[in-house]
Write an enzyme that holds these catalytic residues in place. Structure first.
Site, PDB file in Angstrom:
ATOM      1  N   LYS A  35       1.082  -1.409   0.021  1.00 15.18           N
ATOM      2  CA  LYS A  35      -0.112  -0.120   0.189  1.00 15.18           C
ATOM      3  C   LYS A  35       1.005   1.677   0.271  1.00 15.18           C
ATOM      4  O   LYS A  35       2.201   1.444   0.071  1.00 15.18           O
ATOM      5  CB  LYS A  35      -0.884   0.057   0.858  1.00 15.18           C
ATOM      6  CG  LYS A  35      -0.195   0.119   2.594  1.00 15.18           C
ATOM      7  CD  LYS A  35      -1.103  -0.552   3.667  1.00 15.18           C
ATOM      8  CE  LYS A  35      -0.621  -0.037   5.047  1.00 15.18           C
ATOM      9  NZ  LYS A  35      -1.210  -0.774   6.712  1.00 15.18           N
ATOM     10  N   ARG A 130      -9.820  -0.523  15.648  1.00 14.57           N
ATOM     11  CA  ARG A 130     -10.256  -0.208  14.657  1.00 14.57           C
ATOM     12  C   ARG A 130     -11.022   0.253  13.496  1.00 14.57           C
ATOM     13  O   ARG A 130     -12.507   0.532  13.504  1.00 14.57           O
ATOM     14  CB  ARG A 130      -8.476   0.745  14.026  1.00 14.57           C
ATOM     15  CG  ARG A 130      -9.165   1.716  13.314  1.00 14.57           C
ATOM     16  CD  ARG A 130      -6.974   1.831  12.799  1.00 14.57           C
ATOM     17  NE  ARG A 130      -6.768   0.694  11.891  1.00 14.57           N
ATOM     18  CZ  ARG A 130      -5.272   0.362  11.453  1.00 14.57           C
ATOM     19  NH1 ARG A 130      -4.534   1.846  11.606  1.00 14.57           N
ATOM     20  NH2 ARG A 130      -4.926  -1.099  11.064  1.00 14.57           N
ATOM     21  N   TYR A 255      16.811  29.965   7.624  1.00 12.62           N
ATOM     22  CA  TYR A 255      15.272  30.650   7.945  1.00 12.62           C
ATOM     23  C   TYR A 255      15.695  31.169   9.270  1.00 12.62           C
ATOM     24  O   TYR A 255      15.842  29.730  10.192  1.00 12.62           O
ATOM     25  CB  TYR A 255      13.940  29.961   7.285  1.00 12.62           C
ATOM     26  CG  TYR A 255      13.653  30.855   6.148  1.00 12.62           C
ATOM     27  CD1 TYR A 255      13.548  31.872   5.314  1.00 12.62           C
ATOM     28  CD2 TYR A 255      14.138  29.339   5.538  1.00 12.62           C
ATOM     29  CE1 TYR A 255      13.871  32.428   4.246  1.00 12.62           C
ATOM     30  CE2 TYR A 255      13.487  29.513   4.068  1.00 12.62           C
ATOM     31  CZ  TYR A 255      13.191  30.658   3.679  1.00 12.62           C
ATOM     32  OH  TYR A 255      13.031  30.696   2.308  1.00 12.62           O
ATOM     33  N   MET A 303      12.696  24.396   2.109  1.00 16.06           N
ATOM     34  CA  MET A 303      11.323  23.708   1.015  1.00 16.06           C
ATOM     35  C   MET A 303      12.662  22.301   0.175  1.00 16.06           C
ATOM     36  O   MET A 303      11.912  21.401  -0.465  1.00 16.06           O
ATOM     37  CB  MET A 303      10.730  24.629   0.631  1.00 16.06           C
ATOM     38  CG  MET A 303       9.612  24.137  -0.470  1.00 16.06           C
ATOM     39  SD  MET A 303       8.606  25.347  -1.868  1.00 16.06           S
ATOM     40  CE  MET A 303       7.842  25.811  -0.618  1.00 16.06           C
TER      41      MET A 303
HETATM   42  C1  LIG Z   1      -0.427  -1.992   6.580  1.00 13.55           C
HETATM   43  C2  LIG Z   1      -0.792  -3.154   7.248  1.00 13.55           C
HETATM   44  C3  LIG Z   1      -0.219  -4.318   6.913  1.00 13.55           C
HETATM   45  C4  LIG Z   1       1.558  -4.208   7.172  1.00 13.55           C
HETATM   46  O1  LIG Z   1       1.830  -3.966   9.020  1.00 13.55           O
HETATM   47  P1  LIG Z   1       3.883  -3.297   8.703  1.00 13.55           P
HETATM   48  O2  LIG Z   1       3.629  -2.582  10.125  1.00 13.55           O
HETATM   49  O3  LIG Z   1       4.369  -1.934   7.956  1.00 13.55           O
HETATM   50  O4  LIG Z   1       4.313  -4.724   8.386  1.00 13.55           O
HETATM   51  C5  LIG Z   1      -0.263  -5.661   7.620  1.00 13.55           C
HETATM   52  N1  LIG Z   1      -2.042  -5.585   8.103  1.00 13.55           N
HETATM   53  C6  LIG Z   1      -2.890  -4.565   7.717  1.00 13.55           C
HETATM   54  C7  LIG Z   1      -4.359  -4.796   8.250  1.00 13.55           C
HETATM   55  C8  LIG Z   1      -2.271  -3.939   7.120  1.00 13.55           C
HETATM   56  O5  LIG Z   1      -3.385  -2.635   7.050  1.00 13.55           O
END
Ligand SMILES: *Cc1c(COP(=O)(O)O)cnc(C)c1O
Length: 358
Positions: A35, A130, A255, A303
């Site tokens: 992801k 969650r 800055y 930046m």
């Molecule tokens: C993002 C995610 C993972 C991976 O988590 P890591 O800590 O990066 O290994 C696994 N399961 C779910 C449901 C996630 O949302």
């Protein structure tokens, strides 16, 4: 000419990390979590390097479709599930598995008319609070899914840990026990473990591990390093020195002028800043690797640039590489200086950073 700043992605490291995770979890299949643009490493790059994985985990339908468009044939799973009824048709059409974690998704499934059943992963809230159905809801949800012709059988079962990155926190064991108790004797694949579960809680590995950050060579645990588990950092974030300046004691830089040199020195200006995703709040002393040594950031990150103290006798030159994190400087350590986690650093790079597969 190589562009800069750039994120150099090592296919060798990615492949090594998959092999290593299989050694760590020899009984489990691997759902490689890609992801958020492969945690900033480039979605298709990563998926192609990891084509040996048993499947890929995504957060959004668009990410899964991008993999299909890129020719990826592997199993794909939407970790947050689908959001609209029309998405179900897309899932079936592209052969994408979905998590189901709430009542609204369940109703959409029950009232859908699909050309073939969709593969689901029923998510149980074992303590993260969650996403997922509560243990009290589980039995009734399970029977509704079982009775639903739109759902492929068997139903797969999953949960997610809240504190697996804290090796001394008992709540992971409590979550595991609750999950195992609920699903005892049911068919279907089981999955609990993210990277921290995989590395620190081997009893949680089950049928599928779901590693994200570990695949990129990074440890999920504060104070730990991916290298301690035989993992290799997959990203080098590289830019260049675009100025090297003599700097006198008492002179400020940048800055707000809030850092002043105590002694005469040389400052280097590195072409990377918060416009590239390097955090503005990186404090003085955050390390940058230049020509074989670590030098501290001084003055405020702006930046497009940041400044480092190279030292009076420095022989660094314009055009020399500056490594913000990578093999020579673990992103876990940079994150600790900045007061964040490595996950945030790698995923927050902006499109101005070229992602190059090597
Ligand atoms: C993002 C995610 C993972 C991976 O988590 P890591 O800590 O990066 O290994 C696994 N399961 C779910 C449901 C996630 O949302």
């Amino acid at each position: 000419m190589k562009p800069f700043p750039r994120a150099e992605i090592s296919s060798r490291a990615l492949k090594n990390n998959l092999v290593r995770l299989r050694e760590i979890a020899p009984e489990s299949k691997v759902m490689a979590v890609v992801k958020a643009n492969g945690y900033g490493h480039g979605l298709l790059n990563v998926a192609n390097c990891l084509n040996d994985a048993d499947g890929f985990g995504l957060a959004r339908l668009e990410e899964a479709l991008a993999l299909r468009e890129g020719g990826v044939k592997s199993k794909l799973l939407l970790l947050e599930g689908f959001f609209r009824q029309a998405d179900l048709t897309t899932l079936v059409e592209h052969d994408i598995d979905t998590v189901i974690h709430n009542e609204v998704q369940l109703e959409m499934l029950e009232s859908a008319s699909l050309s073939k059943p969709v593969t689901v992963w029923l998510k149980i809230d074992s303590g993260m609070h969650r996403l997922g159905f509560t243990p009290e809801q589980f039995e009734s949800v399970y029977s509704r899914l079982k009775a639903c012709p739109q759902v492929a059988k068997p139903i797969n079962l999953m949960s997610h840990f809240a504190c697996a990155d804290e090796p001394d926190n008992d709540s992971t064991k409590i979550q595991m026990n609750l999950f195992n108790e609920l699903i005892k004797g049911l068919p279907g694949d089981r999955s609990l473990a993210n990277s921290a579960g995989t590395l620190y809680w081997p009893a949680s590995q089950a049928d599928w591990i779901r590693p994200g950050i570990a695949l990129y060579g990074v440890s999920p645990v504060t104070g730990d390093l991916g290298g301690n588990h035989g993992l290799m950092p997959a990203m080098d974030l590289v830019s260049e020195l675009i100025a090297v300046r003599d700097h006198k004691a008492g002179e400020p830089v940048g800055y707000g002028s809030y850092w002043c040199a105590k002694e005469d020195t040389k400052l280097g200006v590195v072409a990377i800043g918060y416009g590239d995703g390097y955090p503005r709040n990186a404090p003085e002393g955050t390390p940058v690797w230049i020509n074989g040594r670590l030098v501290p950031i001084v003055g405020r990150v702006s930046m497009d640039m940041l400044t480092v103290d190279l030292g009076l006798n420095a022989s660094d030159r314009i055009g020399d590489d500056a490594i913000l994190w990578g093999k020579a400087l673990p992103v876990e350590e940079v994150a600790e200086h900045i007061g964040t986690i490595a996950y945030e650093l790698v995923t927050k790079l902006t499109p101005r950073v070229a992602v190059c597969l090597g």
